[in-house]
Design an enzyme around this catalytic site. Sequence first.
Site, PDB file in Angstrom:
ATOM      1  N   VAL A   1       0.851  -1.207   0.000  1.00 21.00           N
ATOM      2  CA  VAL A   1       0.000   0.000   0.000  1.00 21.00           C
ATOM      3  C   VAL A   1       0.878   1.247   0.000  1.00 21.00           C
ATOM      4  CG1 VAL A   1      -1.798   1.277   1.220  1.00 21.00           C
ATOM      5  CG2 VAL A   1      -1.768  -1.215   1.343  1.00 21.00           C
TER       6      VAL A   1
ATOM      7  N   LYS B   1      -5.933  -1.995  -2.027  1.00 19.77           N
ATOM      8  CA  LYS B   1      -5.172  -1.252  -1.019  1.00 19.77           C
ATOM      9  C   LYS B   1      -6.094  -0.708   0.080  1.00 19.77           C
ATOM     10  CE  LYS B   1      -1.511   0.001  -4.269  1.00 19.77           C
ATOM     11  NZ  LYS B   1      -1.121   0.948  -5.322  1.00 19.77           N
TER      12      LYS B   1
END
Length: 425
Positions: A131, A204
């Site tokens: 992420v 994410k």
Amino acid sequence: MRTVKIGLLGVGVVGSAVAKAIIDDRGTTERSGVKLELARAAVRDLSKQRAVDLSPELLTADPHDVVSNPDVDVVVELMGGENPAFELITAALSSGKHVVSANKEVLAKRGDELLATATQSGAQLIYEASVGGGIPILNTISNELLANRIESIRAIINGTTNYILTRMSGEGAAYSDVLADAQRLGYAEADPTADVDGFDALYKIAILGQLAFGTSAPVDGIHREGIGRIDARDFRYAEELGFTIKLIAAAQRTEAGLLLRVHPSLVPLDVPMASVNGALNMVEVEGDLVGPLWLQGAGAGPEPTASAVLGDVLNVARTASNGASQSSIDPLPLAPMVGHHCQYYLRLTAADQPGVLAQVATVLGDADISIRSVIQMDTDETAGQADLVIMTHSALEANMQEAVSRLRSLDVVVELDNLIRVESY
Ligand code: NAP
Ligand code: HSE
């Protein structure tokens, strides 16, 4: 000084940068007290030219040679995709090897199972690079912000789409040329529809939602829209109204539970997110003690991602306990998108004739949606059509969806070209 032997799964864009940083060292051993050594690396095609020089004995086309290799201490998974990554990470963890991964797809879809395997075997699974590329966001949430109740996360979290939107907005560049550049620069996924259709951002935000709110959301239950409908006119009109357009991923605590959403949004030109350009990402986190924080940095690209991957590897090697871990907070239930409230930007191609505005306004009014402004933009006199851009006051998503389907059925509406939500600040 400890020596830690690394087994790489994948030597592509990110894997090559990781291998090169291990080989070049650049003082990392001295700074960390850990010597990293490449022990084995799996690829699909042994004959492919790579961005790093690796001795042929290190390479294998069989990834099981990496995960079951007794010489490997830490497996670094940089292949991407759900399978065979899931099976390989499971095998590595089950045999007690720590795993570092940048693979948001497998973590968003199967993270719960993988973390359960890690807990059972006592091995660590950490994934900072999955992420925000080089931005240390997962560690920040799971360690530095642990004393906070997280209220919301809003982020520009896909470098490829932010790069495309930035160039469309600044240069009016054509979508397909810009995507090719993003691929050449190493930002895009192997299948770039994962970026432009919003899947990458969705994976994410699912990982962030799990970590910050304890909620494991099925990925197909999260509202997702890509950037495919945005065109140069939307940027022009948005700017006249004081906004730019960004692909936003959000996880927000609401009265109904955790609302997860990914879609293009109008962002006011005077807030920090509006000037996050190119492949940069920004994550805005709001905690009850700390208030709002903005973390900004390179969200994609080989070296920034290698920075996050190797940070995880060194953390595992030094402590085998730091890093993002499965959240043990009480999970919030998932809130449905139809309960979301925001202002909306609507772009219609409509007949340029008397009474059109009244019909459109009636549909919106009947759905309890109040209009803030209406502007007639480009007029095509030959076709007898014009662009109508409508900004609404804050309205309920369910009402807007009902209004959209009724607007589409009006004879005077040639096309409902775009509906973009507005982020409020
Ligand atoms: P990539 O360039 O496509 O590299 C994938 C690598 O994995 C290649 O070396 C490929 O081998 C190998 N591979 C794939 N399937 C395999 C299999 N079944 N067996 C053996 N080897 C296999 O991808 P990337 O851009 O480096 O991304 C890797 C991961 O990092 C993905 O999960 C991505 O989402 C994530 N990530 C990427 C970035 C970025 O900026 N690119 C940033 C953050 C996270 P060949 O080379 O022989 O084809
Ligand atoms: N394809 C991803 C992006 C890579 O563009 O953000 C970083 O995760």
